[in-house]
Design a protein around this motif. Structure first.
Motif, PDB file in Angstrom:
ATOM      1  N   UNK A   8       0.826  -1.199   0.000  1.00 22.65           N
ATOM      2  CA  UNK A   8       0.000   0.000   0.000  1.00 22.65           C
ATOM      3  C   UNK A   8       0.865   1.256   0.000  1.00 22.65           C
ATOM      4  N   UNK A   9       0.195   2.370  -0.073  1.00 19.90           N
ATOM      5  CA  UNK A   9       0.855   3.652  -0.321  1.00 19.90           C
ATOM      6  C   UNK A   9       1.838   4.045   0.775  1.00 19.90           C
ATOM      7  N   UNK A 224      -5.786  13.395  -2.903  1.00 17.57           N
ATOM      8  CA  UNK A 224      -5.837  12.089  -3.572  1.00 17.57           C
ATOM      9  C   UNK A 224      -5.040  11.058  -2.768  1.00 17.57           C
ATOM     10  N   UNK A 225      -3.885  11.470  -2.228  1.00 19.14           N
ATOM     11  CA  UNK A 225      -3.112  10.571  -1.365  1.00 19.14           C
ATOM     12  C   UNK A 225      -3.929  10.194  -0.138  1.00 19.14           C
ATOM     13  N   UNK A 226      -4.518  11.189   0.513  1.00 19.68           N
ATOM     14  CA  UNK A 226      -5.307  10.920   1.717  1.00 19.68           C
ATOM     15  C   UNK A 226      -6.478   9.992   1.409  1.00 19.68           C
ATOM     16  N   UNK A 230      -7.086   6.262   2.818  1.00 17.86           N
ATOM     17  CA  UNK A 230      -8.360   5.988   3.501  1.00 17.86           C
ATOM     18  C   UNK A 230      -9.021   4.731   2.944  1.00 17.86           C
ATOM     19  N   UNK A 231      -8.915   4.532   1.617  1.00 20.52           N
ATOM     20  CA  UNK A 231      -9.478   3.305   1.025  1.00 20.52           C
ATOM     21  C   UNK A 231      -8.692   2.076   1.455  1.00 20.52           C
ATOM     22  N   UNK A 232      -7.364   2.217   1.534  1.00 20.46           N
ATOM     23  CA  UNK A 232      -6.512   1.079   1.848  1.00 20.46           C
ATOM     24  C   UNK A 232      -6.474   0.752   3.348  1.00 20.46           C
ATOM     25  N   UNK A 236      -7.125   4.127  10.056  1.00 20.80           N
ATOM     26  CA  UNK A 236      -6.247   5.224  10.449  1.00 20.80           C
ATOM     27  C   UNK A 236      -7.016   6.533  10.623  1.00 20.80           C
ATOM     28  N   UNK A 237      -8.169   6.632   9.993  1.00 21.21           N
ATOM     29  CA  UNK A 237      -8.943   7.882  10.012  1.00 21.21           C
ATOM     30  C   UNK A 237     -10.063   7.753  11.052  1.00 21.21           C
TER      31      UNK A 237
END
Length: 339
Positions: A8-9, A224-226, A230-232, A236-237
């Motif tokens: 992941x990112x 877009x990064x955030x 959030x999808x991955x 964390x959010x």
């Protein structure tokens, strides 16, 4: 043969594989940014110099000197954070391509503001004070301290190998996108476009048009990064992250409102501190909503000249250079939104 497991990112390490491309959206943003190239040499400051000598009041000049003093340091702070935090901890080669381009754009902005100071503040002593604004102008020192605290928070972060470290990085990214580029800079842009609405300083406005579009694209990338993270990793959010973001945004509004008190302290005709605070609250609410959080202030935009700013400008066909970009940057921040 086992197929590679997609990371992941925010996985620690350095992913060098562009094929298969896991995050094509970042690559598209990079390609769009390349087409949106401008240079400081294209900006003509001659009319501005005449306005500074003949058409501006002492209060106007105080506004301008405070504004360029902030500009002289603001993009350097963002550039440092790009290297210290963003490039280091976003583990996707497509995203790092965009960040490399963004670093170039921040250097271009720094050159623009350097040229601005050299033209607008000819006195060497006052120019030196502007370049040292973090040390000698309290309202700018306060903003720089706010920025530095979030940079320091991740400076010693060796790796995003735990959820706690990932959250520290995400708060840094959120701060720089929403509070610094998304609020401090947009507050500064409002002063520029207020002066433009009075027919003043067209060179400053022309350069700011390009910077405005660059900063809008930088925000689009950060959001877009955030959203990708959030999808991955949605866990964390959480509510703690949300509360930290709200507190961060409230502090940023207070920092920028204090700067407005300084900028407008000599009484600029047609622009009040109350209006600036209302605008800052309006922008802060926009950033919170973009982050999926409820609005905090429920303020309306008091500046019609900012509602029109995002409209692509009509340009004479025979002009050598247009300020409108060739490719619209798409993402969470779109140019059809009001700022």
């Amino acid at each position: 043969m086992h197929s590679p497991t997609p990371s992941n990112l925010l996985d620690p390490g350095f992913d060098l594989t562009l094929r298969p491309m896991r995050y094509p959206r970042f690559y598209e943003m990079y390609r769009a940014a390349i087409k949106n190239t401008w240079s400081v040499e294209e900006i003509d400051f001659q009319i501005d110099l005449g306005h500074l000598r003949q058409r501006m009041t002492p209060a106007d000049r105080h506004l301008i000197e405070r504004l360029v003093a902030f500009f002289a340091t603001g993009d350097s702070i963002v550039s440092n954070n790009l290297v210290i935090s963003l490039y280091r901890h976003i583990n996707a080669p497509e995203a790092r391509m965009y960040l490399s381009r963004q670093l170039f754009e921040e250097a271009l902005h720094i050159q623009f503001y350097l040229t601005l100071l050299d033209n607008y503040v000819p006195d060497p002593e006052r120019r030196a004070q502007a370049f040292a604004a973090i040390e000698n102008i309290p309202s700018i020192r306060r903003k720089a301290g706010f920025c530095q605290r979030w940079t320091d928070e991740v400076y010693a972060l060796g790796s995003t190998d735990t959820d706690a470290n990932k959250r520290r990085f995400l708060l840094n990214l959120t701060c720089f996108a929403s509070c610094i580029e998304g609020l401090f800079f947009f507050g500064a842009f409002a002063y520029v476009y207020f002066l433009r609405s009075r027919g003043l300083l067209p060179g400053l406005a022309a350069g700011t048009n390009w910077v405005f579009r660059d900063e809008s694209a930088h925000m689009a990338f950060a959001y877009e990064v955030l959203n990708t993270v959030r999808r991955e990793q949605p866990h964390l959010f959480d509510s703690e992250w949300a509360q930290q973001v709200r507190t961060m945004m409230e502090e940023a509004v207070e920092c920028e409102a204090a700067f407005a008190e300084d900028v407008l302290s000599e009484g600029v005709v047609g622009l009040t501190r109350r209006e600036m605070r209302q605008y800052l609250e309006y922008v802060a609410d926009q950033r919170l909503v973009m982050l999926g959080l409820p609005a905090r202030y429920h303020s309306r935009n008091p500046f019609p000249f900012m509602e029109l700013q995002d409209v692509q400008e009509l340009t004479n066909f025979f002009e050598r250079r247009v300020s409108a970009y060739q490719v619209a940057v798409q993402g969470e921040v779109a140019f059809d939104q009001t700022f």
